[in-house]
Design a protein around this motif. Structure first.
Motif, PDB file in Angstrom:
ATOM      1  N   THR A   1      93.276 -69.237  70.155  1.00  0.00           N
ATOM      2  CA  THR A   1      94.668 -68.933  69.829  1.00  0.00           C
ATOM      3  C   THR A   1      94.850 -67.550  69.211  1.00  0.00           C
ATOM      4  O   THR A   1      94.132 -67.170  68.293  1.00  0.00           O
ATOM      5  N   ILE A   2      95.829 -66.842  69.733  1.00  0.00           N
ATOM      6  CA  ILE A   2      96.200 -65.553  69.158  1.00  0.00           C
ATOM      7  C   ILE A   2      97.607 -65.670  68.580  1.00  0.00           C
ATOM      8  O   ILE A   2      98.498 -66.255  69.204  1.00  0.00           O
ATOM      9  N   ILE A   3      97.784 -65.140  67.369  1.00  0.00           N
ATOM     10  CA  ILE A   3      99.108 -65.081  66.770  1.00  0.00           C
ATOM     11  C   ILE A   3      99.619 -63.663  67.013  1.00  0.00           C
ATOM     12  O   ILE A   3      98.935 -62.699  66.662  1.00  0.00           O
ATOM     13  N   ALA A   4     100.786 -63.517  67.616  1.00  0.00           N
ATOM     14  CA  ALA A   4     101.320 -62.171  67.849  1.00  0.00           C
ATOM     15  C   ALA A   4     102.563 -61.964  66.998  1.00  0.00           C
ATOM     16  O   ALA A   4     103.506 -62.748  67.072  1.00  0.00           O
ATOM     17  N   LYS A   5     102.530 -60.917  66.181  1.00  0.00           N
ATOM     18  CA  LYS A   5     103.676 -60.641  65.314  1.00  0.00           C
ATOM     19  C   LYS A   5     104.377 -59.372  65.783  1.00  0.00           C
ATOM     20  O   LYS A   5     103.730 -58.366  66.092  1.00  0.00           O
TER      21      LYS A   5
ATOM     22  N   ARG B   1      99.741 -68.012  71.532  1.00  0.00           N
ATOM     23  CA  ARG B   1     100.413 -69.315  71.431  1.00  0.00           C
ATOM     24  C   ARG B   1     101.495 -69.324  70.362  1.00  0.00           C
ATOM     25  O   ARG B   1     102.348 -70.186  70.341  1.00  0.00           O
ATOM     26  N   VAL B   2     101.397 -68.397  69.418  1.00  0.00           N
ATOM     27  CA  VAL B   2     102.389 -68.355  68.343  1.00  0.00           C
ATOM     28  C   VAL B   2     102.936 -66.934  68.239  1.00  0.00           C
ATOM     29  O   VAL B   2     102.175 -65.967  68.165  1.00  0.00           O
ATOM     30  N   VAL B   3     104.264 -66.825  68.262  1.00  0.00           N
ATOM     31  CA  VAL B   3     104.917 -65.530  68.104  1.00  0.00           C
ATOM     32  C   VAL B   3     105.642 -65.538  66.762  1.00  0.00           C
ATOM     33  O   VAL B   3     106.414 -66.450  66.471  1.00  0.00           O
ATOM     34  N   VAL B   4     105.353 -64.542  65.927  1.00  0.00           N
ATOM     35  CA  VAL B   4     106.002 -64.419  64.618  1.00  0.00           C
ATOM     36  C   VAL B   4     106.897 -63.192  64.656  1.00  0.00           C
ATOM     37  O   VAL B   4     106.441 -62.113  65.046  1.00  0.00           O
ATOM     38  N   LEU B   5     108.167 -63.355  64.296  1.00  0.00           N
ATOM     39  CA  LEU B   5     109.079 -62.220  64.401  1.00  0.00           C
ATOM     40  C   LEU B   5     109.679 -61.808  63.064  1.00  0.00           C
ATOM     41  O   LEU B   5     109.918 -62.635  62.185  1.00  0.00           O
ATOM     42  N   SER B   6     109.946 -60.494  62.948  1.00  0.00           N
ATOM     43  CA  SER B   6     110.770 -59.961  61.871  1.00  0.00           C
ATOM     44  C   SER B   6     112.225 -60.060  62.321  1.00  0.00           C
ATOM     45  O   SER B   6     112.510 -60.399  63.466  1.00  0.00           O
TER      46      SER B   6
ATOM     47  N   VAL C   1     107.711 -69.949  68.821  1.00  0.00           N
ATOM     48  CA  VAL C   1     108.320 -68.726  68.294  1.00  0.00           C
ATOM     49  C   VAL C   1     108.840 -69.036  66.890  1.00  0.00           C
ATOM     50  O   VAL C   1     109.637 -69.959  66.713  1.00  0.00           O
ATOM     51  N   THR C   2     108.368 -68.294  65.909  1.00  0.00           N
ATOM     52  CA  THR C   2     108.751 -68.611  64.544  1.00  0.00           C
ATOM     53  C   THR C   2     109.010 -67.368  63.696  1.00  0.00           C
ATOM     54  O   THR C   2     108.783 -66.246  64.149  1.00  0.00           O
ATOM     55  N   GLN C   3     109.472 -67.590  62.463  1.00  0.00           N
ATOM     56  CA  GLN C   3     109.923 -66.504  61.601  1.00  0.00           C
ATOM     57  C   GLN C   3     108.799 -65.977  60.702  1.00  0.00           C
ATOM     58  O   GLN C   3     108.053 -66.748  60.117  1.00  0.00           O
ATOM     59  N   GLY C   4     108.751 -64.667  60.561  1.00  0.00           N
ATOM     60  CA  GLY C   4     107.920 -64.082  59.519  1.00  0.00           C
ATOM     61  C   GLY C   4     108.711 -64.087  58.227  1.00  0.00           C
ATOM     62  O   GLY C   4     109.900 -64.466  58.209  1.00  0.00           O
TER      63      GLY C   4
ATOM     64  N   GLY D   1     108.675 -56.576  54.143  1.00  0.00           N
ATOM     65  CA  GLY D   1     107.559 -56.304  55.056  1.00  0.00           C
ATOM     66  C   GLY D   1     106.606 -57.487  55.179  1.00  0.00           C
ATOM     67  O   GLY D   1     105.521 -57.375  55.741  1.00  0.00           O
ATOM     68  N   GLY D   2     107.022 -58.656  54.662  1.00  0.00           N
ATOM     69  CA  GLY D   2     106.120 -59.800  54.558  1.00  0.00           C
ATOM     70  C   GLY D   2     105.772 -60.517  55.862  1.00  0.00           C
ATOM     71  O   GLY D   2     104.926 -61.410  55.867  1.00  0.00           O
ATOM     72  N   SER D   3     106.383 -60.124  56.966  1.00  0.00           N
ATOM     73  CA  SER D   3     106.085 -60.828  58.228  1.00  0.00           C
ATOM     74  C   SER D   3     104.636 -60.668  58.674  1.00  0.00           C
ATOM     75  O   SER D   3     104.065 -61.587  59.270  1.00  0.00           O
TER      76      SER D   3
END
Ligand code: ASP
Ligand code: MG
Length: 449
Positions: free
Chosen positions: A4-8, A34-39, A180-183, A199-201
């Motif tokens: 699994t890769i987390i992409a922010k 598999r997980v996308v973290v967005l600002s 898809v989730t929140q930073g 800048g915490g994402s």
């Protein structure tokens, strides 16, 4: 450990429809993501912070309008979805309601609730965009797993609870769909929304990576990786392809603004490599931050932190005495001030204040109450407008000849303070603010080019 890769993706990578599409290209090109973290979309958090500070009606309408324009522009680029439009409108209404409340009375909890809307909206838009490109994706409210304490504005994660919740609610979903989730945002015990600090994402992505046992965390921003120094100061700065955790952590703390300083904590703890690249130009590659790098060089990079304050405390009582420093640090701790660099002599101690590690930010650190208390103990001297130049490298305090090489370059400059030896990864100079760029240019030319 999984694949699994987390992409922010940071604010500029979800700023508008084009940016979101480029980011979606990156996500969809790698099945391991598999997980996308967005600002929040670029600019939105700043607008929300302004609203949270409380403003009168006209200003409020103007700020909310700006947010609506940014988010509607993305919405308008998608095929019409009634459900999504209703959801976005509901969140915009929340923003209006909460900023009216903030105009009456501001509070840290209210601020966090308000600013969380930037990430809530950007993730809703992104999920729809991915779905319209024919890929199944699920919007996930990160507050379900990102448990924190209630230090609003700068909440600290409860990594045990996060791990448990992520294994329970998130891990099983990854096999089925793209998340898809929140930073940046979390929730405390009573369920109120918190934030991890500006800048915490990046930090969120690394924390989720740790909780899910990810193979890598990818941080997509608007610069193609970490450079030997800021290319705006030194055009000849080079991209670093691979860098060790401790070197990168030093860079982040000493002012290289690429990663949130806390990001590498979970990465180091759990040995998860972190990749940094530009979503505008993914083909350009980036920097891999990892545990072991090939032949770490003596000199790695130069970082710059401006607006430093130096406190020098003189006291004859320090002569052959004990307990003076303990008293000084006790006072600083009571005022929630984190000390950064420190040097001592027999009757004085000089220290710089760490604005990111302390409770409030910026100039308000040096309150009258603090200065009064310190002055009852010793003579206090305050110098402002200094800059901290950090030379980052490996075995700096063990290699021979470093002093000659570095100090030779520093000859034309006034050095206000030097810290060398506590870490083998850095050598720090405090110099007058107006010299900072010249110092960086001279050191880069001589040590890196
Ligand atoms: N949106 C938040 C900020 O602007 C968090 C982030 O971008 O990482 O600070
Ligand atoms: Mg950001």
């Amino acid at each position: 450990m999984t694949n699994t890769i987390i992409a922010k993706f940071g604010g500029t990578s979800v700023a508008d429809a084009d940016a979101m599409n480029r980011s979606a290209d990156i996500v969809l090109s790698n099945p391991d993501v598999r997980v996308v973290v967005l600002s929040a979309s670029a600019g939105v958090t700043n607008l929300l912070v302004a609203l949270a500070e409380g403003c009168e009606q006209e200003k409020r309408h103007d700020l909310i309008d700006q947010i609506r324009r940014i988010q509607y522009a993305i919405l308008g680029s998608l095929r019409e979805s009634v459900v999504l439009r209703e959801e976005i409108d509901r969140l915009l209404e929340n923003i209006t309601m909460l900023s009216e409340a903030a105009a009456l009375a501001t509070s840290a909890a209210l601020t966090d609730e308000l600013v969380s809307h930037g990430e809530l909206i950007s993730t809703l838009l992104f999920v729809e965009l991915v779905r319209q490109r024919g890929v199944e994706a699920e919007w996930f409210d990160v507050r379900k797993v990102m448990r924190t304490n209630d230090r609003f504005g700068r909440a600290e994660p409860d990594t045990r609870a996060l791990h448990e919740m992520a294994q329970l609610h998130l891990a099983p979903r990854l096999r089925e769909t793209l998340i898809v989730t929140q930073g940046f945002i979390g929730s405390e015990d009573k369920g109120r929304t918190t934030t991890l600090g500006r800048g915490g994402s990046d930090y969120t992505a690394a924390l989720l990576g740790e909780a899910l046992g990810a193979a890598r965390v990818d941080i997509w921003t608007d610069v193609p990786g970490i450079y030997t120094t800021d290319p705006r100061i030194v055009p000849a700065a080079r991209r670093i392809d691979e860098i060790g955790f401790s070197e990168a952590a030093e860079m982040a703390t000493f002012g290289a603004k690429i990663l949130h300083p806390a990001t590498l904590l979970p990465a180091v703890r759990s040995d998860i490599p972190v990749f940094v690249g530009s979503s505008k130009d993914p083909a350009a590659g980036g920097t891999l931050v990892c545990n072991k790098t090939n032949q770490p060089p003596l000199f790695r990079a130069l970082a710059l932190r401006r607006n430093q304050t130096l406190l020098t405390l003189h006291s004859l009582n320090m002569l052959h005495a004990r307990g003076f420093l303990a008293e000084v640090f006790g006072i600083l701790a009571r005022h929630s001030i984190s000390v950064d660099l420190i040097t001592t002599s027999e009757v004085s101690v000089a220290l710089t204040l760490d604005t990111t590690g302390s409770c409030t930010s910026g100039n308000s650190l040096l309150t009258t109450a603090l200065l009064t208390e310190l002055s009852s103990l010793c003579r206090v001297e305050v110098e402002e407008n200094l800059a901290l130049v950090a030379l980052i490298g490996n075995d700096l305090s063990r290699a021979c000849g470093v002093g000659k090489e570095v100090f030779g370059v520093m000859e034309p400059f006034n050095i206000r303070m030097i810290c060398y030896g506590a870490s083998s990864h850095n050598l720090c100079f405090l110099v007058p603010g107006e010299n900072a760029e010249h110092v960086i240019q001279a050191l880069h030319k001589n040590l890196f080019e």
